[in-house]
Design a protein around this motif. Structure first.
Motif, PDB file in Angstrom:
ATOM      1  N   VAL A 179      -5.639   6.646  -0.963  1.00  0.00           N
ATOM      2  CA  VAL A 179      -5.279   6.600  -2.452  1.00  0.00           C
ATOM      3  C   VAL A 179      -6.345   5.749  -2.746  1.00  0.00           C
ATOM      4  O   VAL A 179      -6.678   6.025  -3.934  1.00  0.00           O
ATOM      5  CB  VAL A 179      -4.442   5.296  -2.297  1.00  0.00           C
ATOM      6  CG1 VAL A 179      -3.924   4.576  -3.643  1.00  0.00           C
ATOM      7  CG2 VAL A 179      -2.916   6.246  -1.439  1.00  0.00           C
ATOM      8  N   ILE A 180      -7.498   4.910  -1.990  1.00  0.00           N
ATOM      9  CA  ILE A 180      -8.812   4.177  -3.057  1.00  0.00           C
ATOM     10  C   ILE A 180      -9.894   5.467  -2.616  1.00  0.00           C
ATOM     11  O   ILE A 180     -10.338   5.417  -3.890  1.00  0.00           O
ATOM     12  CB  ILE A 180      -9.289   3.890  -1.611  1.00  0.00           C
ATOM     13  CG1 ILE A 180      -8.432   2.494  -1.622  1.00  0.00           C
ATOM     14  CG2 ILE A 180     -10.831   2.820  -2.339  1.00  0.00           C
ATOM     15  CD1 ILE A 180      -8.448   1.425  -0.272  1.00  0.00           C
ATOM     16  N   LEU A 181      -9.934   6.592  -2.355  1.00  0.00           N
ATOM     17  CA  LEU A 181     -10.300   7.459  -2.760  1.00  0.00           C
ATOM     18  C   LEU A 181     -10.504   8.488  -3.548  1.00  0.00           C
ATOM     19  O   LEU A 181     -11.477   8.811  -4.659  1.00  0.00           O
ATOM     20  CB  LEU A 181     -10.796   8.380  -1.250  1.00  0.00           C
ATOM     21  CG  LEU A 181     -12.270   9.727  -1.468  1.00  0.00           C
ATOM     22  CD1 LEU A 181     -13.551   9.148  -1.637  1.00  0.00           C
ATOM     23  CD2 LEU A 181     -11.890  10.227  -0.493  1.00  0.00           C
ATOM     24  N   GLY A 182      -9.139   8.465  -4.014  1.00  0.00           N
ATOM     25  CA  GLY A 182      -8.481   9.485  -4.551  1.00  0.00           C
ATOM     26  C   GLY A 182      -8.778   8.265  -6.395  1.00  0.00           C
ATOM     27  O   GLY A 182      -9.558   9.307  -7.037  1.00  0.00           O
ATOM     28  N   ALA A 183      -8.641   7.595  -6.107  1.00  0.00           N
ATOM     29  CA  ALA A 183      -9.087   6.711  -7.110  1.00  0.00           C
ATOM     30  C   ALA A 183     -10.256   7.176  -8.077  1.00  0.00           C
ATOM     31  O   ALA A 183     -10.631   6.576  -8.791  1.00  0.00           O
ATOM     32  CB  ALA A 183      -8.506   4.780  -6.843  1.00  0.00           C
ATOM     33  N   VAL A 184     -11.038   6.430  -6.908  1.00  0.00           N
ATOM     34  CA  VAL A 184     -12.925   6.838  -6.705  1.00  0.00           C
ATOM     35  C   VAL A 184     -13.148   8.152  -7.611  1.00  0.00           C
ATOM     36  O   VAL A 184     -13.922   8.019  -8.712  1.00  0.00           O
ATOM     37  CB  VAL A 184     -12.734   5.572  -5.646  1.00  0.00           C
ATOM     38  CG1 VAL A 184     -15.546   5.433  -5.767  1.00  0.00           C
ATOM     39  CG2 VAL A 184     -13.042   4.123  -5.215  1.00  0.00           C
ATOM     40  N   LEU A 185     -12.538   8.910  -7.032  1.00  0.00           N
ATOM     41  CA  LEU A 185     -12.874  10.386  -7.827  1.00  0.00           C
ATOM     42  C   LEU A 185     -12.528  10.044  -9.067  1.00  0.00           C
ATOM     43  O   LEU A 185     -13.573  10.839  -9.944  1.00  0.00           O
ATOM     44  CB  LEU A 185     -12.595  11.194  -7.027  1.00  0.00           C
ATOM     45  CG  LEU A 185     -13.251  11.347  -5.460  1.00  0.00           C
ATOM     46  CD1 LEU A 185     -12.260  12.533  -4.024  1.00  0.00           C
ATOM     47  CD2 LEU A 185     -14.064  11.819  -5.573  1.00  0.00           C
ATOM     48  N   ALA A 186     -11.246   9.481  -9.308  1.00  0.00           N
ATOM     49  CA  ALA A 186     -10.777  10.553 -10.123  1.00  0.00           C
ATOM     50  C   ALA A 186     -11.765   9.365 -11.256  1.00  0.00           C
ATOM     51  O   ALA A 186     -12.387   9.298 -12.685  1.00  0.00           O
ATOM     52  CB  ALA A 186      -9.641   9.340 -10.558  1.00  0.00           C
ATOM     53  N   HIS A 187     -12.030   7.753 -10.836  1.00  0.00           N
ATOM     54  CA  HIS A 187     -13.502   6.988 -12.062  1.00  0.00           C
ATOM     55  C   HIS A 187     -14.292   8.132 -11.995  1.00  0.00           C
ATOM     56  O   HIS A 187     -14.995   7.815 -13.135  1.00  0.00           O
ATOM     57  CB  HIS A 187     -13.328   5.848 -11.218  1.00  0.00           C
ATOM     58  CG  HIS A 187     -13.794   4.454 -12.495  1.00  0.00           C
ATOM     59  ND1 HIS A 187     -14.058   3.133 -11.785  1.00  0.00           N
ATOM     60  CD2 HIS A 187     -14.171   4.818 -13.260  1.00  0.00           C
ATOM     61  CE1 HIS A 187     -14.548   2.790 -13.003  1.00  0.00           C
ATOM     62  NE2 HIS A 187     -14.954   3.457 -13.662  1.00  0.00           N
TER      63      HIS A 187
ATOM     64  N   ALA B  22      -0.748   4.876  -6.374  1.00  0.00           N
ATOM     65  CA  ALA B  22      -0.613   4.249  -5.584  1.00  0.00           C
ATOM     66  C   ALA B  22       0.407   4.052  -4.663  1.00  0.00           C
ATOM     67  O   ALA B  22      -0.023   3.952  -3.365  1.00  0.00           O
ATOM     68  CB  ALA B  22      -1.416   3.263  -5.390  1.00  0.00           C
ATOM     69  N   HIS B  23       1.272   2.747  -5.379  1.00  0.00           N
ATOM     70  CA  HIS B  23       2.434   2.931  -4.306  1.00  0.00           C
ATOM     71  C   HIS B  23       3.142   3.502  -4.110  1.00  0.00           C
ATOM     72  O   HIS B  23       3.471   4.015  -2.984  1.00  0.00           O
ATOM     73  CB  HIS B  23       3.102   2.201  -5.430  1.00  0.00           C
ATOM     74  CG  HIS B  23       4.449   1.368  -5.008  1.00  0.00           C
ATOM     75  ND1 HIS B  23       5.852   1.995  -5.196  1.00  0.00           N
ATOM     76  CD2 HIS B  23       4.984   0.159  -4.588  1.00  0.00           C
ATOM     77  CE1 HIS B  23       6.306   1.200  -4.770  1.00  0.00           C
ATOM     78  NE2 HIS B  23       6.044  -0.145  -4.525  1.00  0.00           N
ATOM     79  N   PHE B  24       3.292   5.297  -4.402  1.00  0.00           N
ATOM     80  CA  PHE B  24       3.795   6.011  -4.919  1.00  0.00           C
ATOM     81  C   PHE B  24       3.864   6.429  -3.620  1.00  0.00           C
ATOM     82  O   PHE B  24       4.160   7.529  -2.425  1.00  0.00           O
ATOM     83  CB  PHE B  24       4.494   7.031  -5.880  1.00  0.00           C
ATOM     84  CG  PHE B  24       5.482   8.472  -5.325  1.00  0.00           C
ATOM     85  CD1 PHE B  24       6.819   8.313  -5.596  1.00  0.00           C
ATOM     86  CD2 PHE B  24       4.522   9.385  -4.850  1.00  0.00           C
ATOM     87  CE1 PHE B  24       7.742   9.252  -5.960  1.00  0.00           C
ATOM     88  CE2 PHE B  24       5.724  10.299  -4.388  1.00  0.00           C
ATOM     89  CZ  PHE B  24       7.197  10.188  -5.379  1.00  0.00           C
TER      90      PHE B  24
END
Length: 295
Positions: free
Chosen positions: A43-51, A160-162
């Motif tokens: 989840v953290i990796l996906g968010a960083v990649l989106a950023h 992230a929660h889902f």
């Protein structure tokens, strides 16, 4: 080359994504869900990649439109300055944008496979937002205002929660509201130095449409909504009382609001407030997450 890549992705600013995702993780833990370390990392990796993707797209489109040549950069606005000096790297910036977006999509599809299609609407909207922010959203005052907040608030926290629990919850939505307001405020204030340059390429964000002083007043309103949502969340039992620790950042917010009002048209004098604006955007999710983890 490494330095150029780090400039394109705007490395110093990437800490915001994991800070926001941490709130979604904390809500899931507070609700009593068993969390997988691997899934949290994904989840953290996906968010960083989106950023990374939205940053690189912004670098690419701002260079292509000629905006970078008009902008007086500050430490917090105007892009990294990488592509204007080396326009041959535009293809690299586009490749980074597309590649990191694809990585985000693959991680999202994994969680869709794991938990079901209900994540798809949120995920698809997030991907569209990443690609279209610089070319569509910045041309409308309201859309440009809410886009950053939606991305780093509602989408990251609830997504992230889902991804970790397989369900949406009122608590994850309420916890996303302070971050939604704070991140919109972050970009709102960062637009102040770019008003004249942005006008020349057809952008129409809030400071252009309504002026800097009106934007400062809006900044104050969003601060009130941010902290009000935390208090309302505790009263409604959607957040633990420990979440009230987040109110500690209100003093920083008041200082930013007051100084921004005094120096709205004096950009050099505004720079310290822009720096504090970054600080409050990192402290708010971290304190909220801490309140949830220990709630």
């Amino acid at each position: 080359m490494i330095r150029d890549v780090l400039g394109i992705i705007r490395l110093p600013f990437l800490i915001l994504a994991p800070a926001c995702v941490l709130v979604g993780v904390a809500v899931a833990q507070w609700e009593g869900h068993a969390l997988s370390g691997l899934n949290v990392a994904l989840v953290i990796l996906g968010a960083v990649l989106a950023h990374i993707s939205v940053n690189a797209f912004n670098e690419y489109f701002d260079c292509r439109s000629g905006l970078d040549k008009l902008t007086a950069r500050t430490a917090f606005s105007g892009g990294s300055g990488t592509l204007p000096g080396r326009p041959e790297l535009m293809k690299l910036a586009l490749a980074i944008s597309v590649g990191s977006l694809a990585g985000t999509a693959l991680i999202g599809l994994y969680f869709v496979w794991l938990h079901g299609w209900q994540l798809l609407p949120l995920g698809i909207f997030g991907l569209v937002l990443v690609v279209t922010y610089t070319i569509w959203w910045v041309n409308n005052p309201l859309m440009c205002l809410i886009a950053p907040g939606l991305g780093f608030g509602v989408l990251m926290v609830m997504g992230a929660h889902f991804a970790l629990t397989g369900q949406y919850s009122v608590s994850s939505f309420v916890a996303s509201l302070p971050l939604t307001c704070m991140t919109s405020n972050l970009l709102l204030l960062n637009q102040f130095p770019d008003v004249e340059a942005d006008k020349q390429v057809g952008r129409r964000h809030f400071p252009i449409a309504f002026g800097r002083q009106a934007s400062v007043r809006l900044y104050g309103v969003l601060l009130l909504v941010c902290y009000g949502s935390i208090v309302a969340g505790v009263i409604g039992h959607w957040l633990p009382p420990a979440a009230l620790v987040t109110l500690a950042t209100a003093l920083i917010g008041w200082r930013i609001y007051r100084f921004a009002g005094q120096h709205a048209d004096d950009i050099p004098a505004l720079i310290p407030s822009m720096g504090l604006n970054v600080v409050i955007n990192l402290l708010t999710p971290l304190l909220l997450a801490a309140g949830l983890f220990f709630g």
